[in-house]
Design an enzyme around this catalytic site. Structure first.
Site, PDB file in Angstrom:
ATOM      1  N   SER A  47       0.767  -1.059   0.047  1.00 50.52           N
ATOM      2  CA  SER A  47      -0.026   0.125  -0.008  1.00 50.52           C
ATOM      3  C   SER A  47       0.638   1.277   0.062  1.00 50.52           C
ATOM      4  CB  SER A  47      -0.886  -0.004   1.468  1.00 50.52           C
ATOM      5  OG  SER A  47      -1.934   1.107   1.087  1.00 50.52           O
ATOM      6  N   ASP A 106      -2.555   6.431  -3.578  1.00 48.49           N
ATOM      7  CA  ASP A 106      -1.330   5.824  -3.004  1.00 48.49           C
ATOM      8  C   ASP A 106      -0.809   4.776  -3.746  1.00 48.49           C
ATOM      9  OD1 ASP A 106      -3.360   4.036  -2.463  1.00 48.49           O
ATOM     10  OD2 ASP A 106      -2.622   3.428  -0.474  1.00 48.49           O
ATOM     11  N   ASP A 120      -0.988   1.486  -3.904  1.00 48.10           N
ATOM     12  CA  ASP A 120      -2.059   0.457  -4.813  1.00 48.10           C
ATOM     13  C   ASP A 120      -3.013   1.110  -4.961  1.00 48.10           C
ATOM     14  OD1 ASP A 120      -2.754   0.572  -1.878  1.00 48.10           O
ATOM     15  OD2 ASP A 120      -3.255  -1.431  -1.815  1.00 48.10           O
ATOM     16  N   ASP A 146      -5.822   2.147  -3.619  1.00 45.23           N
ATOM     17  CA  ASP A 146      -6.954   1.953  -2.812  1.00 45.23           C
ATOM     18  C   ASP A 146      -7.365   3.214  -1.980  1.00 45.23           C
ATOM     19  OD1 ASP A 146      -5.038   1.923  -0.868  1.00 45.23           O
ATOM     20  OD2 ASP A 146      -6.009  -0.276   0.075  1.00 45.23           O
TER      21      ASP A 146
END
EC number: 5.4.2.10
Length: 456
Positions: free
Chosen positions: A110, A251, A253, A255
Site C-alpha cells: 500500500s 497511494d 496500490d 485503494d
C-alpha cells in the site's frame, strides 16, 4: 475512548490488512510466501471444478520475487493461476469476481516504502477474508510441506492475462454518469509511481479531462517516495504550476486517494465522503440514512451529517471493519479520513480512482469550483501524536489512565480523546479533537507525557 488495534495473540502472520513486512525477511521470504500460497490454495480448493486464483501486484522491486513464489504455492495446491501484472488493489477485487476466481491476491504494501511488501487476499465475492479464514490459512501453514499437495496430474497452470488493465479501465469509466463529462477540467493526477500509473490516466483522459500526470514513472524503488496520497505536497505544487482545477493523489496500490482544490487546499476522506453523501442523499441514492467511518472521523463531519438528518456510525480503524459495518447496515458509503473510501454501489473495497470520479461527478453536476463543492464542513481542531514503546502495555499505567480521564472530562462533551495501538508497529496513537484547540493540545500533551513516563 480506547481503540485497541493490536493483533490478537493467535495471529502471527496476518495483520490488520493481510500479510505485510520487510521484503525478503520474516513473513516475506520466498519460502514463507510459498507456504502461504500452498495453505491458501488448500483453503479455497472447494468442490470438483477447476480452481482459479488471480494475482496482481504494484510496482515494487520485490514483486518479481513474491509473484513466482505465490504462483508455485498455488499451482502446487492444484490451482490455476492468472497473472494480471501491475493493477490497483480494487481492480483485483473486481477481477476476482469478473474472472470467477476462487481467490484473488494483491501483492502490495500500500502506502509503505518500496522495501516493504505485502499480500492481500480477496474471496470469490471480492471482499477481503474474514479473521476465521485467515486463521485457517495460518493453521495450515504449520503442517508438513508435503501435506495437501496436488497429485502430479492435478498441478495447476499459470497464464498471464494481457487485457486486465483494459477491463478495469472500462469498469471504472462505467461508474461515471453518462450524461456528464470532464471536458474543460484540468486535472493533476499523482499515481505515486504505483499500481495505477497506467490505468488511472487513461480513465480520466477518456472521460474528457485535460490530465497532467506525476508519479507515473515507477522503477521498483520510487513507489510512494515524495509522491502520492501520503506526500500530497507534490500534487499541490503541480496544481499551482499547471493552474489545475483539482489535484488527485493515489497511494501505491490506489485503494485510497487524497484531493486538493484549485487553491491547493487538501480535501481528506471525511470531506470527500461528505460531498458524495450529500449529493447522493439529495437524489435518494444514499442507503441506510448513514455513513460508516472509524473512530478517527472528525467531529465536524459528524455534525455536518446530523445537519442533513443523517447519522455516522464509527468502527475500529481499518477498512475491513468499515466494510463489515456497511454490509450489516446496508450503507453504501463508508471510509476513513486517510482517503480510503468504500462505495459499495461500485466496489467491495476502497478504490481511490472511483472515489475521485464520484467527487468529480459532483463537481461536474454542480458546475462550481472544487473549493466550493468539496469543503462541506469546518473540521474540529484535531491533534495526533505517536508514542513508541518496546514492551508491555503502557495504557495499563495508573497515571496514563488518569491523564486520559482528565482530558476527556475537560472537554465536557464538546470533544473527545481516542487512544489506540497500531496493528502493524509498536506505537500508541494519541488523538484528541474538540471545539477548543487549547484543550485539544493540552490533552494530547498530558497523555503523551504520562505515556513517556510510564515507558521510561
Amino acid at each position: 475512548m480506547r481503540g485497541d488495534e493490536a493483533k490478537t495473540p493467535e495471529r502471527e502472520i496476518f495483520g490488520t490488512d493481510g500479510v505485510r513486512g520487510l521484503a525478503n525477511a520474516g513473513a516475506m521470504t520466498p519460502a514463507n510466501i510459498l507456504r502461504i500460497g500452498m495453505a491458501a490454495g488448500r483453503v479455497f480448493r472447494r468442490g470438483e471444478h477447476r480452481h482459479r486464483v488471480v494475482i496482481g501486484k504494484d510496482t515494487r522491486l520485490s514483486g518479481y520475487m513474491i509473484e513466482p513464489a505465490l504462483t508455485a504455492g498455488f499451482t502446487a495446491a492444484g490451482m490455476d493461476v492468472f497473472l494480471l501484472g501491475p493493477l490497483p488493489t480494487p481492480a483485483m477485487a473486481m477481477l476476482t469476481r469478473s474472472l470467477r476466481a476462487d481467490i484473488g491476491v494483491m501483492i502490495s504494501a500500500s502506502h509503505n516504502p518500496y522495501h516493504d511488501n505485502g499480500i492481500k487476499f480477496f474471496g470469490p465475492d471480492g471482499y477481503k477474508l474474514s479473521d476465521d479464514v485467515e486463521l485457517e490459512i495460518e493453521r495450515l501453514m504449520g503442517d508438513s510441506p508435503d501435506v495437501g499437495l496436488a497429485e502430479a496430474q492435478d498441478l495447476g497452470r499459470a497464464k498471464r492475462i494481457e487485457d486486465a488493465g483494459a477491463r478495469y479501465i472500462e469498469f471504472a469509466k462505467g461508474t461515471f454518469p453518462r450524461h456528464l463529462s470532464l471536458e474543460g477540467l484540468r486535472v493533476v493526477l499523482d499515481c505515486a509511481n504505483g499500481a495505477a500509473y497506467k490505468v488511472a490516466p487513461s480513465v480520466l483522459w477518456e472521460l474528457g479531462a485535460d490530465v497532467k500526470t506525476i508519479g507515473v514513472a515507477p522503477n521498483g524503488y520510487n513507489i510512494n517516495r515524495g509522491v502520492g496520497s501520503t506526500a500530497p505536497k507534490a500534487m499541490q505544487e503541480a496544481v499551482e504550476e499547471y493552474r489545475a482545477d483539482i489535484g488527485i493523489a493515489l497511494d501505491g496500490d490506489a485503494d485510497r486517494v487524497i484531493i486538493c482544490d484549485e487553491k491547493g487546499r487538501i480535501i481528506d476522506g471525511d470531506q470527500m465522503m461528505a460531498t458524495v453523501a450529500a449529493h447522493w442523499h439529495e437524489r435518494g441514492r444514499l442507503r441506510g440514512g448513514k455513513v460508516i467511518s472509524t473512530i478517527m472521523a472528525n467531529m465536524g463531519f459528524e455534525k455536518y451529517l446530523e445537519g442533513l438528518g443523517l447519522g455516522l456510525t464509527r468502527t475500529k480503524v481499518g477498512d475491513r471493519y468499515v466494510v463489515e459495518a456497511m454490509r450489516e447496515s446496508e450503507a453504501n458509503i463508508g471510509g476513513e479520513p486517510s482517503g480510503h473510501v468504500i462505495l459499495t454501489d461500485y466496489a467491495t473495497t476502497g478504490d481511490g480512482l472511483i472515489t475521485a470520479l464520484q467527487v468529480l461527478a459532483v463537481v461536474a453536476a454542480e458546475d462550481k469550483p472544487v473549493s466550493e463543492v468539496c469543503n462541506r464542513f469546518k473540521p474540529f481542531p484535531s491533534l495526533l501524536e505517536n508514542v513508541h514503546y518496546k514492551a508491555g502495555d503502557p495504557l495499563d499505567d495508573k497515571q496514563v489512565k488518569k491523564a486520559i480521564e482528565e482530558a476527556e472530562a475537560a472537554f465536557n462533551g464538546k470533544g473527545r480523546v481516542v487512544i489506540r495501538k497500531s496493528g502493524t508497529e509498536p506505537v500508541i496513537r494519541v488523538m484528541a479533537e474538540g471545539e477548543d484547540e487549547t484543550l485539544v493540545r493540552r490533552g494530547v500533551k498530558d497523555i503523551v507525557a504520562a505515556l513517556e513516563e510510564a515507558i521510561g
